[in-house]
Design a protein around this motif. Structure first.
Motif, mmCIF file in Angstrom:
data_model
loop_
_atom_site.group_PDB
_atom_site.id
_atom_site.type_symbol
_atom_site.label_atom_id
_atom_site.label_comp_id
_atom_site.label_asym_id
_atom_site.label_seq_id
_atom_site.Cartn_x
_atom_site.Cartn_y
_atom_site.Cartn_z
ATOM 1 N N SER A 1 0.863 -1.193 0.000
ATOM 2 C CA SER A 1 0.000 0.000 0.000
ATOM 3 C C SER A 1 0.892 1.233 0.000
ATOM 4 C CB SER A 1 -0.917 0.003 1.228
ATOM 5 O OG SER A 1 -0.141 0.054 2.415
ATOM 6 N N GLU A 2 0.285 2.357 -0.255
ATOM 7 C CA GLU A 2 1.018 3.626 -0.176
ATOM 8 C C GLU A 2 0.270 4.571 0.743
ATOM 9 O OE1 GLU A 2 2.301 5.787 -3.627
ATOM 10 O OE2 GLU A 2 3.107 3.983 -4.587
ATOM 11 N N THR A 3 1.038 5.310 1.520
ATOM 12 C CA THR A 3 0.426 6.306 2.393
ATOM 13 C C THR A 3 1.299 7.558 2.410
ATOM 14 O OG1 THR A 3 -0.447 6.682 4.622
ATOM 15 C CG2 THR A 3 1.559 5.395 4.486
ATOM 16 N N GLN A 4 0.675 8.710 2.561
ATOM 17 C CA GLN A 4 1.421 9.972 2.596
ATOM 18 C C GLN A 4 1.281 10.647 3.955
ATOM 19 O OE1 GLN A 4 -0.271 9.326 -0.467
ATOM 20 N NE2 GLN A 4 1.703 8.936 -1.437
ATOM 21 N N LEU A 5 2.385 11.217 4.410
ATOM 22 C CA LEU A 5 2.337 12.150 5.537
ATOM 23 C C LEU A 5 2.464 13.548 4.940
ATOM 24 C CD1 LEU A 5 4.648 10.641 8.323
ATOM 25 C CD2 LEU A 5 2.167 10.489 8.128
ATOM 26 N N TYR A 6 1.911 14.534 5.631
ATOM 27 C CA TYR A 6 1.967 15.917 5.134
ATOM 28 C C TYR A 6 2.565 16.824 6.204
ATOM 29 C CZ TYR A 6 -1.005 14.071 1.490
ATOM 30 O OH TYR A 6 -1.492 13.317 0.448
ATOM 31 N N ASP B 1 10.420 20.681 7.922
ATOM 32 C CA ASP B 1 9.741 19.729 8.806
ATOM 33 C C ASP B 1 9.879 18.296 8.294
ATOM 34 O OD1 ASP B 1 8.966 21.775 10.463
ATOM 35 O OD2 ASP B 1 6.944 21.951 9.636
ATOM 36 N N VAL B 2 9.893 18.133 6.970
ATOM 37 C CA VAL B 2 10.098 16.804 6.374
ATOM 38 C C VAL B 2 11.456 16.251 6.803
ATOM 39 C CG1 VAL B 2 10.390 15.498 4.228
ATOM 40 C CG2 VAL B 2 8.644 17.290 4.355
ATOM 41 N N LEU B 3 12.499 17.065 6.663
ATOM 42 C CA LEU B 3 13.855 16.624 7.036
ATOM 43 C C LEU B 3 13.954 16.329 8.532
ATOM 44 C CD1 LEU B 3 16.338 18.843 4.966
ATOM 45 C CD2 LEU B 3 15.611 16.495 4.539
ATOM 46 N N GLN B 4 13.305 17.142 9.346
ATOM 47 C CA GLN B 4 13.340 16.917 10.798
ATOM 48 C C GLN B 4 12.647 15.600 11.163
ATOM 49 O OE1 GLN B 4 11.737 20.674 12.211
ATOM 50 N NE2 GLN B 4 13.786 21.483 12.626
ATOM 51 N N TYR C 1 3.164 19.537 2.497
ATOM 52 C CA TYR C 1 4.276 18.935 1.740
ATOM 53 C C TYR C 1 4.264 17.428 1.990
ATOM 54 C CZ TYR C 1 5.957 23.709 1.121
ATOM 55 O OH TYR C 1 6.058 25.040 0.775
ATOM 56 N N SER C 2 4.155 16.659 0.916
ATOM 57 C CA SER C 2 3.949 15.212 1.070
ATOM 58 C C SER C 2 5.261 14.444 1.237
ATOM 59 C CB SER C 2 3.191 14.664 -0.143
ATOM 60 O OG SER C 2 4.014 14.693 -1.291
ATOM 61 N N LEU C 3 5.148 13.327 1.943
ATOM 62 C CA LEU C 3 6.234 12.355 2.057
ATOM 63 C C LEU C 3 5.590 10.979 1.962
ATOM 64 C CD1 LEU C 3 9.295 11.878 2.588
ATOM 65 C CD2 LEU C 3 8.714 11.673 5.014
#
Length: 249
Positions: A184-189, A195-198, A234-236
């Motif tokens: 499956s795929e899931t995104q965090l925002y 904040d993504v790098l942290q 911003y998605s990850l």
């Protein structure tokens, strides 16, 4: 890609205190894997070996869901022990699992979000097969090729992941019966690329990073990350793969 396992251990050790708080997706993956275990596997196990126990998210779930006589935990670095209260049934096998002797006569080998760090997966699967009893279980979650795709696209850094087809053929080749294999795929925002790098640093998944950030490359990264901005932020991307397999001999 060649992995420096010492560096991986250092990065995860550094993230040890922040991991549980920030590893939102990994926690959900452990819950999903436990639900599959409860669906397919017997609730009583004599010996279970967990590869890459980390801060114990999966360990806690399986110890409350199963009756386990002996649980052997593995991770790269000894500091993980601080995340576990003293339990009589816990045994430890610390170090790079690819370089250690496996415990034998195991009813189950389980792993949550760790196998993507292995350098020789075909050999690891053979060793799992050798260590399991007849009809023993190999159950794990790992990640697929879309995992952290935003980071790989912008930095060129990341792991080489097996596809679900790779897993299917490799498990069958070794002689495992596959009862469940899914992805499956899931995104965090996040509110910003910073904040993504942290988040990545706090969960230790920068452990492969050969990237040397400068003020200039960091600004470029933030600028380039704008392409992954949407209404939610911003998605990850995370791309979990789940497997429940059984030794056929």
């Amino acid at each position: 890609m060649s992995l420096n396992k010492n560096l991986v251990a250092q990065r995860f050790a550094k993230a040890g205190q922040s991991y549980s708080e920030h590893a939102i997706v990994q926690k959900q993956i452990c819950q999903n894997l436990t639900n599959l275990l409860k669906q397919f596997c017997p609730r009583t196990m004599l010996r279970i070996f967990e590869i890459g126990c980390g801060s114990g998210n999966l360990t806690r779930l399986i110890t409350t869901s199963f009756q386990i006589e002996e649980l052997i935990l593995n991770d790269l670095y000894a500091d993980v022990r601080q995340h576990f209260s003293h339990q009589e049934s816990l045994k430890w096998l610390i170090g790079d699992v690819e370089a250690l002797d496996f415990p034998q006569q195991l009813d189950m080998i389980v792993s949550g979000s760790a196998l993507q760090w292995m350098q020789d997966l075909p050999r690891l699967l053979e060793r799992c097969d050798e260590a399991l009893v007849d009809q023993g279980w190999l159950c794990f979650s790992t990640f697929g090729s879309s995992n952290l795709l935003e980071i790989k696209e912008l930095t060129g850094q990341g792991l080489s992941y097996w596809s679900i087809e790779n897993w299917n053929s490799a498990l069958i080749q070794v002689g495992f019966e596959i009862l469940h294999l899914s992805e499956s795929e899931t995104q965090l925002y996040f509110d910003s690329p910073k904040d993504v790098l942290q988040h990545l640093k706090a969960t230790g998944v920068t452990a492969t990073a050969q990237h040397r950030w400068t003020k200039q490359t960091l600004q470029q990264f933030y600028q380039d990350y704008e392409q992954f901005k949407c209404a939610e932020g911003y998605s990850l991307t995370y791309h979990p793969i789940y497997c429940i397999a059984r030794r056929m001999k």
